[in-house]
Design a protein around this motif. Structure first.
Motif, mmCIF file in Angstrom:
data_model
loop_
_atom_site.group_PDB
_atom_site.id
_atom_site.type_symbol
_atom_site.label_atom_id
_atom_site.label_comp_id
_atom_site.label_asym_id
_atom_site.label_seq_id
_atom_site.Cartn_x
_atom_site.Cartn_y
_atom_site.Cartn_z
ATOM 1 N N SER A 48 29.786 -6.122 57.241
ATOM 2 C CA SER A 48 28.530 -6.341 56.515
ATOM 3 C C SER A 48 27.903 -5.008 56.128
ATOM 4 C CB SER A 48 27.553 -7.181 57.340
ATOM 5 O OG SER A 48 27.250 -6.511 58.526
ATOM 6 N N SER A 50 24.380 -3.574 53.324
ATOM 7 C CA SER A 50 23.433 -3.742 52.214
ATOM 8 C C SER A 50 23.023 -5.196 51.991
ATOM 9 C CB SER A 50 24.041 -3.174 50.922
ATOM 10 O OG SER A 50 24.546 -1.888 51.122
ATOM 11 N N GLY A 51 22.907 -5.952 53.073
ATOM 12 C CA GLY A 51 22.485 -7.351 52.952
ATOM 13 C C GLY A 51 23.597 -8.297 52.550
ATOM 14 N N LEU A 52 24.829 -7.810 52.536
ATOM 15 C CA LEU A 52 25.970 -8.666 52.191
ATOM 16 C C LEU A 52 26.906 -8.763 53.394
ATOM 17 C CD1 LEU A 52 26.944 -7.119 48.713
ATOM 18 C CD2 LEU A 52 25.279 -8.923 49.177
ATOM 19 N N GLY A 300 19.232 -1.385 45.992
ATOM 20 C CA GLY A 300 20.354 -2.147 46.564
ATOM 21 C C GLY A 300 21.683 -1.522 46.170
ATOM 22 N N PRO A 410 24.815 -17.750 48.589
ATOM 23 C CA PRO A 410 23.632 -17.422 49.398
ATOM 24 C C PRO A 410 23.420 -18.489 50.474
ATOM 25 C CG PRO A 410 22.955 -18.335 47.293
ATOM 26 C CD PRO A 410 24.455 -18.369 47.302
ATOM 27 N N MET A 478 25.192 -14.048 51.560
ATOM 28 C CA MET A 478 23.944 -13.276 51.657
ATOM 29 C C MET A 478 22.789 -14.243 51.877
ATOM 30 S SD MET A 478 23.438 -12.339 47.658
ATOM 31 C CE MET A 478 24.966 -12.876 46.937
ATOM 32 N N GLU A 479 21.637 -13.687 52.230
ATOM 33 C CA GLU A 479 20.420 -14.511 52.269
ATOM 34 C C GLU A 479 20.144 -14.979 50.842
ATOM 35 O OE1 GLU A 479 17.302 -15.185 54.169
ATOM 36 O OE2 GLU A 479 18.715 -15.387 55.808
ATOM 37 N N SER A 482 18.345 -11.707 45.992
ATOM 38 C CA SER A 482 17.153 -10.877 45.768
ATOM 39 C C SER A 482 17.567 -9.702 44.891
ATOM 40 C CB SER A 482 16.640 -10.347 47.102
ATOM 41 O OG SER A 482 17.581 -9.428 47.630
ATOM 42 N N ARG A 485 19.801 -7.287 46.992
ATOM 43 C CA ARG A 485 21.143 -7.790 47.330
ATOM 44 C C ARG A 485 22.008 -7.937 46.078
ATOM 45 N NH1 ARG A 485 18.173 -10.125 51.817
ATOM 46 N NH2 ARG A 485 17.316 -11.801 50.545
ATOM 47 N N LEU A 489 25.543 -6.173 45.331
ATOM 48 C CA LEU A 489 26.720 -6.983 44.976
ATOM 49 C C LEU A 489 27.403 -6.448 43.712
ATOM 50 C CD1 LEU A 489 28.263 -9.627 45.768
ATOM 51 C CD2 LEU A 489 26.801 -10.818 44.139
#
Ligand code: F6P
Length: 554
Positions: A48, A50-52, A300, A410, A478-479, A482, A485, A489
């Motif tokens: 994981s 950067s939020g991924l 991001g 997500p 991911m969440e 955003s 994110r 990506l």
């Protein structure tokens, strides 16, 4: 000498040979068995940043495969190449240009030198210029010829001056500010022009002519048509500057078109079109979501850049994705790659990725002009799930070609409706699970017998129900989507494409292949419209020209 001046023949490297041998040893590898045998497989083969979160455990690999792939990346000089790119070496050798889209997301205070000049000042000046217009439009200070505020922005551009901005502004629709709507006019097609303009009120519309070169036929034709439309609907020449602005590196041409100099936003030859959404080419994004969100998008991407530069290859997300792609393309013969986002907002990702990947790596000679010694550039295709499940996933499951796939999903939806998102997420996971597990002959027969079918029927139907499985995929989770994110990506895939280009020794940043069609297009246009033009030099083209002329004679 740098890698781009004298690229290696990657197929001669010891690590390539080791992978060839390993490929033979992996012939009977079973993912199903591997998951059964190793309870830590998911933890070992996921990463994981950067939020991924990337799960790459559903691949035809073992930890040894990863080691061998990473060895190849090291031997091919990926690390040196990445530094050369970030530091502004002229790695786009056929155009003698640095490749510095990564500079566009670097924070203020850093410096990147090109020809003795710190380009970071230009980058941040352009961001300030963008902030100015976004603030004025969002605060109703920018008004059209009749003093009405701007509600609609039409981006006139094609290729990289269209696909990235369209992807991001539509993916971040939940972040829209001040209700500014974005529209895109790309193709030279009257029907597209009509459909886009039919929705617009001339008094409240701003056109952005977005073209790095300001020489692209489709864009210039649409820009002229938009001006005619504006004037025809009551707009005045005098106030035209309130409705037309431009983003380009060819300021002179924009001025000649009639754009006021202070309404021209810069582009630079060190940014490739397909990597330009981070520059002022991203203005429609900023107008849609505001500068603060636009800067989160840049942050991001910057976070992914730092990960790419500093993370060991064994846990480096873009390097792993790239090398898995090389594994299937060069060692398993996979000719295409499916990209399957399970989110409505990411529905245009495939189109952006197609340009990013296929225009970058669809090359047959290495940087030094020698022919490549292995295949390059897979066909990128796909579309939003679950729609694909009811269309082309059949071929992924039971077709003869091996097609690796990336699933993107997500965990949280921006728009919860009943239990839709639970089902969407479940579908995404069950597709990668089905690709991996498949269905054996024994399982197919048992299923049919359980339904009470005769043995003859069981034997007749079973072959159709068998699903080979063992088909590889990655899943990126991911969440919610955003700005940050999404930026990460997109940068993830940019670096993936870059790493593959380095492995193949090609220049991922030129696109000479598209030029021939443009030149021939002008000749064919003349042959269609002028009676004194020499005929086409092949009978097929001439026959088709005659068909057109026959219909439009007179
Ligand atoms: O024809 C291909 C291409 O050059 C792309 O690389 C580019 O993104 C697109 O055309 C548009 O170019 P421009 O921004 O100069 O109009």
């Amino acid at each position: 000498m740098s890698y781009y001046q004298h690229p290696l023949d990657v197929t001669g490297l010891p690590s390539w040979k080791a992978l060839e041998e390993h490929r033979l040893a992996m012939q009977n590898f079973s993912m199903r068995e591997a998951f059964k045998a190793d309870p830590t497989r998911f933890d070992d083969l996921s990463v994981s940043c950067s939020g991924l979160f990337l799960d790459y455990s559903k691949n035809l690999i073992t930890p040894e495969t990863r080691t061998l792939l990473v060895n190849l990346a090291r031997e091919a000089g990926v690390e040196q190449a990445a530094h050369a790119m970030f530091e502004g070496e002229r790695i786009n050798a056929s155009e003698n240009r640095p490749v510095l889209h990564t500079a566009l997301r670097r924070p203020m205070g850093e410096s990147v030198m090109v020809d003795g000049k710190n380009i970071m000042r230009d980058v941040h000046t352009a961001l300030a210029q963008m902030t100015d217009i976004v603030t004025r439009i969002h605060n109703n200070l920018w008004r059209g010829f009749s003093d009405k505020t701007i509600t609609d922005v039409v981006n006139i551009g094609i290729g990289g001056s269209f696909l990235g901005p369209q992807l991001v502004s539509e993916a971040l629709l939940p972040f829209t500010q001040h209700g500014v709507r974005t529209h895109y006019l790309a193709n030279i097609d009257g029907s597209e022009f009509r459909e886009v303009t039919a929705k617009l009120n001339v008094e409240t519309t701003l056109f952005i002519i977005s073209s790095k070169t300001f020489g692209t036929l489709e864009t210039l034709k649409n820009a002229q048509a938009a001006r005619t439309w504006y004037l025809g609907k009551g707009g005045t020449e005098e106030k035209l500057y309130r409705h037309f602005i431009a983003v380009t590196s060819n300021k002179q041409a924009a001025v000649e078109f009639g754009i006021r100099e202070k309404n021209i936003f810069p582009m630079w030859d060190w940014v490739g079109g397909r990597y330009s959404l981070w520059s002022a080419i991203g203005l429609p994004i900023a107008l849609a979501i505001g500068m603060s969100n636009f800067k989160d998008l840049l942050s991001g991407a910057y976070s992914m850049d730092q990960h790419f530069l500093s993370e060991p290859f064994e846990s480096n997300m873009p390097v792993l994705l790239a090398m898995l792609g090389v594994w299937y393309h060069n060692f398993w013969g996979a000719q295409s790659y499916a990209f399957l986002p399970y989110d409505h907002y990411l529905r245009n990702f495939v189109k952006h990725l197609q340009q990013m990947d296929m225009e970058s790596n669809g090359k047959s000679v290495r940087q030094d002009g020698t022919p490549v010694s292995c295949t390059t550039g897979p066909v990128i295709w796909g579309g939003v799930g679950c729609n694909g499940q009811h269309a082309y996933h059949q071929l992924l499951h039971q077709g003869t070609p091996l097609i690796p796939a990336d699933f993107i999903v997500p965990v949280v939806s921006h728009n919860p409706v009943a239990d839709h998102h639970e089902w969407l997420y479940a579908n995404c996971l069950s597709q990668s699970q089905a690709l991996m597990r498949g269905k054996t002959r024994e399982e197919a027969e048992a299923e049919l017998r359980a339904k009470g079918l005769s043995e003859a029927e069981v034997q007749r139907l079973a072959p159709h129900k068998v699903i080979p499985g063992n088909r590889p995929s990655n899943t990126v989770v991911m969440e919610t989507i955003s700005p940050g994110r999404l930026g990460a990506l997109i940068a993830l895939y940019e670096h993936k494409v870059f790493v593959q280009g380095v492995i193949w020794g090609i220049n991922s940043f030129d696109q000479w292949g598209v030029e021939l069609g443009k030149d021939l297009g002008k000749a064919v246009y003349n042959q269609m419209t002028r009676f004194d033009a020499a005929p086409a030099d092949d009978a097929s083209t001439q026959g088709l020209i005659d068909f057109f002329r026959g219909r439009h004679r007179g």
